[in-house]
Design an enzyme around this catalytic site. Structure first.
Site, PDB file in Angstrom:
ATOM      1  N   LEU A  83      47.330  45.944  50.131  1.00  0.00           N
ATOM      2  CA  LEU A  83      48.787  46.431  50.419  1.00  0.00           C
ATOM      3  C   LEU A  83      49.799  45.489  49.496  1.00  0.00           C
ATOM      4  O   LEU A  83      50.887  46.100  49.319  1.00  0.00           O
ATOM      5  CB  LEU A  83      48.884  46.114  52.029  1.00  0.00           C
ATOM      6  N   CYS A 120      30.778  40.149  41.273  1.00  0.00           N
ATOM      7  CA  CYS A 120      31.747  40.403  42.375  1.00  0.00           C
ATOM      8  C   CYS A 120      32.529  39.267  42.874  1.00  0.00           C
ATOM      9  O   CYS A 120      33.153  39.224  43.764  1.00  0.00           O
ATOM     10  CB  CYS A 120      30.597  40.491  43.468  1.00  0.00           C
ATOM     11  N   CYS A 136      33.519  60.711  19.440  1.00  0.00           N
ATOM     12  CA  CYS A 136      34.685  61.530  18.832  1.00  0.00           C
ATOM     13  C   CYS A 136      34.466  62.057  17.414  1.00  0.00           C
ATOM     14  O   CYS A 136      35.384  62.573  16.962  1.00  0.00           O
ATOM     15  CB  CYS A 136      36.167  61.000  19.292  1.00  0.00           C
ATOM     16  N   CYS A 189      27.737  34.056  47.709  1.00  0.00           N
ATOM     17  CA  CYS A 189      29.238  34.460  47.148  1.00  0.00           C
ATOM     18  C   CYS A 189      29.758  35.551  47.987  1.00  0.00           C
ATOM     19  O   CYS A 189      29.451  35.709  49.025  1.00  0.00           O
ATOM     20  CB  CYS A 189      28.747  34.955  45.545  1.00  0.00           C
TER      21      CYS A 189
HETATM   22 ZN   LIG Z   1      36.086  57.863  19.240  1.00  0.00          ZN
END
Ligand SMILES: [Zn+2]
Length: 447
Positions: free
Chosen positions: A120, A245, A308, A404
């Site tokens: 919060l 973590c 890409c 941990c």
């Molecule tokens: Zn790329």
């Protein structure tokens, strides 16, 4: 003396002419391509041809419509557009707030987490009243009073390879508000496949960053392809490093500020004003220590990018286990792991080595445990060994147990300690302090 045949002279002449024409052809083709590129404006994501603002829209958004950069056509585009926001946390809350208020026609928010009290201080759409609710539902509840125009669709799911393509393809602009590396690869690859811009933000501590992946960059008056995430980082980091973590601190306003800037980028991409230059190809770096914003120019799309480029790689590597936080590392064998019940029963025969950060250890710890933070583990290994030797002087049969927050770093620490000092038998506490709080001590703070 050799004299060439007249026929050979003719052939030579023709060959020279053909070569010359070929060069001319290449030159003309380059010229044509340049002309085509220069005549392109930023690709319009949304068609604003039908002007369908209601009287109420005009009044509500008037202060925004007056801006020459938005105008009526820009507002129409916003109303007709759809945005996918992945993550309803520290970044997602401000993104949602300003996109809803700006009049985006349809916003889908995806997140599988429930609101916890520790969220919060930075996740500003949620409140004490919505603790325990799915974050997406809590966010929608926030907008309940804006029903006349807000259209937020909650999807309480994780963002996974199964739903990535469907969700991304159904929206105009995609916002990465997850702040986790696994989701970023998934989002990036789906955005590349469906040719969508990815407005990406992240924030940690007092620092944040922002860019647009898979967008267009203006270069020498022409538009060229900006980088995608994999152009810059082709391979995900090792899974173990991404599932650490240990909990990092963050000042709430830092993701707040980055989220606000993400919302500006989304609006710019949609309204398509010629002078709007998105941050594609640039990375904006926020440092709240001196409240500075720096811009780093990124390289253009990488011709060899596995995602890409014109020849993308099939089956790109990413870890689904990195897409959610709660996936435990499995580094130790089952017999090397003990339960919180065992730790409680054998407490005086154990040396508990807590590997969380100093700040976390200061907030709460099991009584009698010692703190050696995992992030400095390589350097402090000899100190850990020294502490073990000292403890064993008083109690030779003492067993070393790493602890941990959730039982990931404790395993990695145990593995590293075993490698360095194979003579010591070590274990870790399964499930970490979260499990301890659940099984042994319900007053132990879960954060
Ligand atoms: Zn790329």
């Amino acid at each position: 003396m050799h004299t060439s045949h007249p026929m050979a002279d003719n052939i030579g002449q023709l060959e020279r002419e053909v070569a010359q024409l070929k060069r001319l052809l290449v030159e003309k083709e380059e010229l044509l391509a340049n002309l085509k590129v220069n005549s392109v404006s930023l690709p319009a994501l949304i068609d604003a041809s039908e002007q369908n603002l209601s009287k109420e829209d005009v009044v509500r958004f008037s202060r925004q419509i007056i801006l020459p950069q938005v105008g009526v056509s820009g507002q129409v585009r916003l109303k007709k557009s759809s945005v996918l926001v992945v993550g309803a946390g520290g970044l997602g809350c401000p993104v949602l707030l300003y996109l809803v208020k700006a009049g985006i026609g349809r916003i889908t928010v995806v997140d599988s987490d429930l609101v916890e009290i520790s969220n919060l201080h930075r996740q500003t759409l949620h409140s004490d009243a919505t603790i325990g609710l799915p974050k997406v539902d809590s966010a929608c509840r926030f907008f309940a009073l804006d029903q006349s125009y807000a259209n937020v669709i909650p999807i309480c799911e994780r963002f996974t390879p199964e739903n990535a393509d469907r969700l991304v393809s159904e929206h105009d602009v995609i916002v990465d508000a997850t702040d986790n590396v696994g989701s970023r690869y998934l989002l990036n690859d789906a955005c590349v496949r469906h040719k969508k811009p990815l407005v990406s933000g992240s924030a940690l501590g007092l620092e944040g960053q922002l860019t647009v992946y898979n967008g267009f960059v203006k270069k020498d008056g022409a538009l060229v392809k900006g980088p995608c995430y994999r152009c810059l980082f082709p391979e995900p980091p090792p899974a173990a490093s991404a599932t650490s973590c240990s909990q990092s601190g963050v000042l709430g306003a830092v993701p707040g500020l980055i989220g606000l800037m993400q919302s500006i980028e989304v609006i710019k991409l949609i309204v398509d004003w010629p002078q709007n230059e998105s941050v594609a190809g640039r990375m904006i770096l926020l440092d709240a220590n001196d409240l500075s914003l720096r811009t780093v120019r990124l390289r253009l799309a990488n011709e060899k990018c596995p995602a890409c480029s014109s020849n993308p790689q099939k089956n790109l590597p990413y870890y689904i286990e990195m897409c959610g936080e709660d996936v435990p590392v499995k580094a130790l064998e089952d017999h090397e792991r003990v339960t919180p019940d065992y730790v409680k029963a054998e407490l005086d025969k154990l040396l508990l080595v807590d590997v969380r950060t100093e700040g976390e250890f200061g907030m709460c710890a099991i009584q009698g445990s010692v703190n050696f933070p995992f992030k400095d583990f390589e350097q402090i290994l000899p100190e850990v060994k020294k502490a073990v030797l000292e403890a064993k002087q008083n109690s030779p049969s003492l067993q070393v147990c790493f602890v941990c927050r959730r039982g990931n770093d404790s395993q990695l620490a145990a593995v590293r300690f075993k490698e360095a000092y194979p003579e010591d038998k070590v274990v870790d506490m399964k499930g970490g302090l979260h499990a301890w709080a659940k099984v042994i001590d319900d007053q132990f703070p879960v954060y």
